[in-house]
Scaffold this active site. Structure first.
Site, PDB file in Angstrom:
ATOM      1  N   GLU A 141      49.316   5.128 -20.756  1.00 52.55           N
ATOM      2  CA  GLU A 141      50.605   5.812 -20.864  1.00 52.55           C
ATOM      3  C   GLU A 141      51.750   4.847 -20.574  1.00 52.55           C
ATOM      4  O   GLU A 141      51.547   3.749 -20.055  1.00 52.55           O
ATOM      5  CB  GLU A 141      50.664   6.983 -19.895  1.00 52.55           C
ATOM      6  CG  GLU A 141      50.645   6.570 -18.433  1.00 52.55           C
ATOM      7  CD  GLU A 141      51.032   7.704 -17.503  1.00 52.55           C
ATOM      8  OE1 GLU A 141      52.196   8.137 -17.582  1.00 52.55           O
ATOM      9  OE2 GLU A 141      50.187   8.134 -16.704  1.00 52.55           O
ATOM     10  N   LYS A 145      48.272  14.348  -8.959  1.00 54.13           N
ATOM     11  CA  LYS A 145      49.202  13.738  -8.012  1.00 54.13           C
ATOM     12  C   LYS A 145      49.261  14.583  -6.736  1.00 54.13           C
ATOM     13  O   LYS A 145      49.347  15.809  -6.786  1.00 54.13           O
ATOM     14  CB  LYS A 145      50.596  13.603  -8.625  1.00 54.13           C
ATOM     15  CG  LYS A 145      50.640  12.639  -9.805  1.00 54.13           C
ATOM     16  CD  LYS A 145      52.043  12.496 -10.339  1.00 54.13           C
ATOM     17  CE  LYS A 145      52.122  11.474 -11.465  1.00 54.13           C
ATOM     18  NZ  LYS A 145      51.496  11.960 -12.723  1.00 54.13           N
TER      19      LYS A 145
END
Length: 303
Positions: free
Chosen positions: A25, A159
């Site tokens: 990414e 996360k």
């Protein structure tokens, strides 16, 4: 295919000849780290994929095209740019249509990787259900993307700024396999342990690759989430990080930070609160994920 897809020559040749390619990414470059750590980390991740026997494919939107594979000049341009859109499924097409520059989140990278024919994607951590989502309804598009796009995503879990139990509950509801690597507990990004039992445990890249290929044989939609624990020497223990994350979230709420601004705000603040340790841990886990993703891609290439 009519998609505005521009493959780097090396990547096009690798896909044509069945070599292992790993998607990467670009949001980590534009919204995850400051300059010059961002471009240094991007180069280091690409070098890690190459050292493990794969071909790296960093993905971004530039000049009306989905660029699959960035040269040195393009990587530097992206890392220094100030006006870069953070792209997910909802705004990918608009960014392309207007010719704006955009970095790809997990969801957008999965879309682009699938268009290009890339099966494996290495990232840091996925988005998920934000704390307080029962009133804000702030849930990352990454979760639905995992349910519909057939790419294996190698991460260090979700996360740790998120509501982890709710995130993994949603993934279970969506039918997304969550695979912990080498342990019975889902990792928590900067920390190896989350206190949450892993739905699936696999210990080798070959097992994960076999599961990816079996899903294709069964015609199942969606991908797999591989939760790879951060290397032990680089982790920040969960008890320590939990207090830091709570402080950061409280400050974000006090300042009214919302929507796409939340994650970069929290990561920047956590960097300050940990005196830079979170960034070093982030770099270590991304490199570890890149190595594992390459091993999985090599196993898939062998069939």
């Amino acid at each position: 295919m009519n998609a505005p897809l521009a493959l780097d020559r090396e990547i096009a040749e690798a896909l044509l000849t069945g070599q292992p390619v790993v998607a990467l990414e670009s949001t980590i470059i534009t919204h995850g780290m400051p300059y010059p750590q961002n471009v240094d980390t991007a180069r280091e991740v690409e070098a890690t994929v190459r050292a493990a026997g794969g071909v790296p494919a960093t993905i971004a939107v530039m000049d009306g095209q989905i660029r699959v594979g960035l040269g040195e000049a393009e990587l530097e341009r992206l890392a220094r740019a100030e006006e870069v859109q953070k792209l997910s499924r909802a705004d990918l097409a608009t960014c392309l249509a207007t010719g704006a520059m955009g970095s790809t989140t997990v969801a957008a990278t999965m879309i682009a990787a699938n268009l290009a024919g890339i099966s494996v994607f290495a990232t840091g951590g996925i988005g998920g259900v934000h704390r307080g989502a029962e009133t804000s309804f702030d849930i990352s598009a990454d979760l639905n993307e995992l349910a519909q796009t057939p790419v294996t995503v190698v991460s260090a879990g979700a996360k740790a700024i998120l509501d982890l139990p709710k995130t993994f509950e949603v993934l279970e509801t969506l039918g997304v396999p969550v695979i912990a690597v080498g342990q019975d507990e889902i990792p928590a990004f900067w920390s190896r342990r989350s206190g949450l039992k892993a739905p699936i445990r696999l210990d080798t890249a070959e097992e994960i690759a076999a599961a990816h290929m079996m899903r294709a044989r069964l015609g199942l939609p969606g991908g797999q989430l591989v939760a790879n624990p951060i290397p032990a020497e680089a982790e920040i223990p969960l008890a320590e990080m939990a207090a830091v994350v709570d402080r950061a979230i409280a400050r974000a709420e006090a300042q009214g930070v919302a929507a796409k601004a939340v994650t970069p705000f929290l990561l920047d603040l956590i960097f300050d609160l940990t005196e830079g340790r979170s960034l070093e841990a982030n770099r270590a886990l991304v490199l570890s994920n890149a190595r594992l993703a390459t091993d999985i891609a090599r196993a898939i290439a062998r069939g």
